[in-house]
Design a protein around this motif. Structure first.
Motif, PDB file in Angstrom:
ATOM      1  N   GLU A 121      -0.650 -23.323 -31.907  1.00  0.00           N
ATOM      2  CA  GLU A 121      -0.362 -23.264 -33.337  1.00  0.00           C
ATOM      3  C   GLU A 121       0.221 -24.588 -33.835  1.00  0.00           C
ATOM      4  O   GLU A 121      -0.135 -25.065 -34.922  1.00  0.00           O
ATOM      5  CB  GLU A 121       0.619 -22.113 -33.619  1.00  0.00           C
ATOM      6  CG  GLU A 121       0.916 -21.872 -35.079  1.00  0.00           C
ATOM      7  CD  GLU A 121      -0.238 -21.258 -35.854  1.00  0.00           C
ATOM      8  OE1 GLU A 121      -0.111 -21.155 -37.087  1.00  0.00           O
ATOM      9  OE2 GLU A 121      -1.257 -20.894 -35.220  1.00  0.00           O
ATOM     10  N   VAL A 122       1.094 -25.202 -33.048  1.00  0.00           N
ATOM     11  CA  VAL A 122       1.668 -26.492 -33.437  1.00  0.00           C
ATOM     12  C   VAL A 122       0.586 -27.567 -33.459  1.00  0.00           C
ATOM     13  O   VAL A 122       0.538 -28.415 -34.376  1.00  0.00           O
ATOM     14  CB  VAL A 122       2.811 -26.870 -32.476  1.00  0.00           C
ATOM     15  CG1 VAL A 122       3.279 -28.300 -32.727  1.00  0.00           C
ATOM     16  CG2 VAL A 122       3.975 -25.903 -32.636  1.00  0.00           C
ATOM     17  N   GLN A 123      -0.318 -27.555 -32.475  1.00  0.00           N
ATOM     18  CA  GLN A 123      -1.419 -28.519 -32.472  1.00  0.00           C
ATOM     19  C   GLN A 123      -2.331 -28.295 -33.670  1.00  0.00           C
ATOM     20  O   GLN A 123      -2.864 -29.256 -34.253  1.00  0.00           O
ATOM     21  CB  GLN A 123      -2.212 -28.389 -31.168  1.00  0.00           C
ATOM     22  CG  GLN A 123      -3.364 -29.368 -31.039  1.00  0.00           C
ATOM     23  CD  GLN A 123      -2.897 -30.817 -31.055  1.00  0.00           C
ATOM     24  OE1 GLN A 123      -1.957 -31.180 -30.353  1.00  0.00           O
ATOM     25  NE2 GLN A 123      -3.551 -31.646 -31.866  1.00  0.00           N
ATOM     26  N   PHE A 124      -2.515 -27.053 -34.047  1.00  0.00           N
ATOM     27  CA  PHE A 124      -3.323 -26.744 -35.225  1.00  0.00           C
ATOM     28  C   PHE A 124      -2.691 -27.358 -36.472  1.00  0.00           C
ATOM     29  O   PHE A 124      -3.395 -27.916 -37.328  1.00  0.00           O
ATOM     30  CB  PHE A 124      -3.443 -25.224 -35.357  1.00  0.00           C
ATOM     31  CG  PHE A 124      -4.301 -24.773 -36.510  1.00  0.00           C
ATOM     32  CD1 PHE A 124      -5.679 -24.840 -36.436  1.00  0.00           C
ATOM     33  CD2 PHE A 124      -3.719 -24.280 -37.668  1.00  0.00           C
ATOM     34  CE1 PHE A 124      -6.477 -24.429 -37.492  1.00  0.00           C
ATOM     35  CE2 PHE A 124      -4.502 -23.859 -38.725  1.00  0.00           C
ATOM     36  CZ  PHE A 124      -5.884 -23.937 -38.640  1.00  0.00           C
ATOM     37  N   LEU A 125      -1.365 -27.262 -36.603  1.00  0.00           N
ATOM     38  CA  LEU A 125      -0.678 -27.885 -37.733  1.00  0.00           C
ATOM     39  C   LEU A 125      -0.839 -29.406 -37.691  1.00  0.00           C
ATOM     40  O   LEU A 125      -1.022 -30.049 -38.740  1.00  0.00           O
ATOM     41  CB  LEU A 125       0.799 -27.505 -37.725  1.00  0.00           C
ATOM     42  CG  LEU A 125       1.146 -26.036 -37.985  1.00  0.00           C
ATOM     43  CD1 LEU A 125       2.670 -25.848 -37.949  1.00  0.00           C
ATOM     44  CD2 LEU A 125       0.586 -25.549 -39.305  1.00  0.00           C
ATOM     45  N   GLN A 126      -0.736 -29.969 -36.488  1.00  0.00           N
ATOM     46  CA  GLN A 126      -0.892 -31.418 -36.363  1.00  0.00           C
ATOM     47  C   GLN A 126      -2.285 -31.856 -36.814  1.00  0.00           C
ATOM     48  O   GLN A 126      -2.439 -32.853 -37.536  1.00  0.00           O
ATOM     49  CB  GLN A 126      -0.652 -31.827 -34.907  1.00  0.00           C
ATOM     50  CG  GLN A 126      -0.745 -33.332 -34.671  1.00  0.00           C
ATOM     51  CD  GLN A 126       0.381 -34.084 -35.330  1.00  0.00           C
ATOM     52  OE1 GLN A 126       1.545 -33.940 -34.967  1.00  0.00           O
ATOM     53  NE2 GLN A 126       0.035 -34.916 -36.330  1.00  0.00           N
ATOM     54  N   ASP A 127      -3.308 -31.097 -36.417  1.00  0.00           N
ATOM     55  CA  ASP A 127      -4.674 -31.431 -36.839  1.00  0.00           C
ATOM     56  C   ASP A 127      -4.810 -31.324 -38.357  1.00  0.00           C
ATOM     57  O   ASP A 127      -5.471 -32.158 -38.986  1.00  0.00           O
ATOM     58  CB  ASP A 127      -5.676 -30.503 -36.157  1.00  0.00           C
ATOM     59  CG  ASP A 127      -5.845 -30.815 -34.679  1.00  0.00           C
ATOM     60  OD1 ASP A 127      -5.511 -31.955 -34.287  1.00  0.00           O
ATOM     61  OD2 ASP A 127      -6.290 -29.925 -33.936  1.00  0.00           O
ATOM     62  N   TYR A 128      -4.192 -30.314 -38.921  1.00  0.00           N
ATOM     63  CA  TYR A 128      -4.285 -30.147 -40.372  1.00  0.00           C
ATOM     64  C   TYR A 128      -3.606 -31.310 -41.088  1.00  0.00           C
ATOM     65  O   TYR A 128      -4.142 -31.858 -42.070  1.00  0.00           O
ATOM     66  CB  TYR A 128      -3.644 -28.829 -40.781  1.00  0.00           C
ATOM     67  CG  TYR A 128      -3.638 -28.608 -42.278  1.00  0.00           C
ATOM     68  CD1 TYR A 128      -4.777 -28.130 -42.919  1.00  0.00           C
ATOM     69  CD2 TYR A 128      -2.514 -28.898 -43.035  1.00  0.00           C
ATOM     70  CE1 TYR A 128      -4.781 -27.936 -44.293  1.00  0.00           C
ATOM     71  CE2 TYR A 128      -2.510 -28.700 -44.410  1.00  0.00           C
ATOM     72  CZ  TYR A 128      -3.639 -28.228 -45.032  1.00  0.00           C
ATOM     73  OH  TYR A 128      -3.643 -28.049 -46.392  1.00  0.00           O
ATOM     74  N   ILE A 129      -2.425 -31.693 -40.595  1.00  0.00           N
ATOM     75  CA  ILE A 129      -1.707 -32.797 -41.227  1.00  0.00           C
ATOM     76  C   ILE A 129      -2.510 -34.088 -41.110  1.00  0.00           C
ATOM     77  O   ILE A 129      -2.642 -34.857 -42.080  1.00  0.00           O
ATOM     78  CB  ILE A 129      -0.313 -32.943 -40.597  1.00  0.00           C
ATOM     79  CG1 ILE A 129       0.541 -31.713 -40.926  1.00  0.00           C
ATOM     80  CG2 ILE A 129       0.380 -34.214 -41.085  1.00  0.00           C
ATOM     81  CD1 ILE A 129       1.857 -31.668 -40.184  1.00  0.00           C
TER      82      ILE A 129
END
Length: 393
Positions: A261-269
């Motif tokens: 989930e944190v990596q998903f946020l990083q990709d989105y950012i």
């Protein structure tokens, strides 16, 4: 400063230090349902045995008495199961009250009469035995045993045993009570199954709303980027495909790992940064090391997406700060802050924030009494802030 606090089972201390994990309430120990059923039947058997084999012996004793009570015990168990498994479901639950009352009357009369006949038989057998005893034993005609004619009774008291009537009524009452409890358990299980199915359906519906909402905005951003920089647009498409793989394949079990989930946020950012100018300052802080824990997928995306939607200006300096902390391995604290602009008012419950509304609903369904969501529209730093404190398990 307007502050909205949504379910607050985890409240901060007055001193300013946050309480990240409240003490879990004591949960009583429940046996498995099948074990409860066996235990209930065992208790009923013991109760009937104690009730019947402690009745006064009267004119019978020894082996005849125990044979009579054993027959009454077997009969009582038969009545119990006949009443709980047939009479109550077929008659009482179908509102055939008169038929059920007739069933009870017939059962009581049948048990009383059968008990009396069997008792008379044993008493007669004992009487015949004592009549055959030689006179040298000192028994005269008026000293004969309980089976003799001198001890006979007449009238209704001669064949109605109050103890048998009361024990039979008790057995019927127990059967009715057990049938009612079992019916309540079945209805409770059915309600739970229906509620679980409704919950799963609602969560699927909410997730289906959030995903197209996110992809719609992202595709619009990529479309705008293709007009400016084809290379960066291709990079954005690659990142989006990786994010779609996470959504479509890594979240099928209802939960994902916190690191995903944190990596998903990083990709989105990173994806959103492709279209932003240097006028926008973005800070994304994550814990190191990150402790793995299961989390509902895309539960944090909406807060970040909302910050980019309302906290970025093409003219004025903008700032977005996203902080993910892990006070304990099973506790997650997320703070999202973004700049506030007068021409972009934002509120949690406005229709423009469909993602926020649905995320709040998902939190209520997935983490009841295990989350605190605080939304501050105007902080002292003139920022919009969302603070989520979440107990993952």
């Amino acid at each position: 400063m307007n502050t909205f606090i949504l379910p607050t089972p985890l409240a901060p201390k007055p001193s300013g230090a946050h309480v990240y994990l409240a003490k879990a309430p004591w949960m009583p120990f429940f046996m498995p349902r099948q074990a409860q059923t066996w235990l209930l039947h065992a208790v009923i058997w013991v109760l009937l045995g104690v009730l019947l084999f402690t009745q006064p012996a009267g004119r019978l004793s020894g082996r005849p008495y125990y044979l009579l009570q054993a027959a009454l015990f077997v009969t009582s168990l038969s009545i119990f199961y006949l009443n709980s498994n047939w009479a109550v479901p077929r008659l009482l639950y179908h509102r055939r009250v008169l038929l059920y009352i007739g069933f009870v009357v017939i059962v009581v009369l049948g048990v009383v009469m059968a008990h009396r006949r069997l008792q008379t038989y044993f008493e007669a057998s004992i009487g015949n035995f004592r009549q055959e005893v030689p006179q040298s034993y000192g028994l005269g005609p008026r000293e004969r045993g309980p089976g003799g004619p001198q001890r006979s009774q007449s009238g209704i008291l001669g064949w109605v045993n109050p103890a048998v009537v009361l024990s039979t009524l008790l057995v019927v009452g127990l059967g009715t009570s057990v049938a009612a409890v079992q019916r309540g358990q079945r209805e409770s299980q059915l309600r739970q199954a229906l509620e679980q199915e409704k919950l799963s359906t609602e969560l699927s519906w909410l997730k289906a709303q959030i995903n197209p909402h996110f992809f719609f905005n992202t595709l619009n951003n990529i479309y705008s980027l293709t007009l400016l920089d084809g290379e960066r647009a291709r990079e954005a498409i690659h990142r989006l495909s990786r994010m779609m793989r996470y959504v479509l394949y890594d979240t099928q079990h209802g939960t994902a790992q916190l690191s995903q989930e944190v990596q998903f946020l990083q990709d989105y950012i990173d994806l959103m940064q492709l279209r932003l100018t240097d006028n926008v300052q973005i800070e994304f802080t994550t814990p190191h090391p990150l402790q793995e824990a299961p989390i509902a997928p895309m539960i944090l995306l909406t807060f970040v997406e909302n910050a980019f939607k309302h906290g970025v200006s093409t003219l004025a300096p903008s700032r977005i700060r996203i902080t993910v902390q892990q006070p304990t391995p099973q506790t997650l604290e997320v703070t999202v802050q973004n700049s506030v602009f007068a021409d972009r008012p934002v509120a949690l419950d406005e229709n423009s924030g469909i993602g926020l509304v649905n995320t709040r609903r998902r939190l209520e369904l997935l983490y009841p009494n295990r989350h605190t969501l605080t939304v501050t529209e105007q902080t002292p730093e003139h920022e919009y802030q969302v603070h989520l404190l979440l107990r993952l398990s």
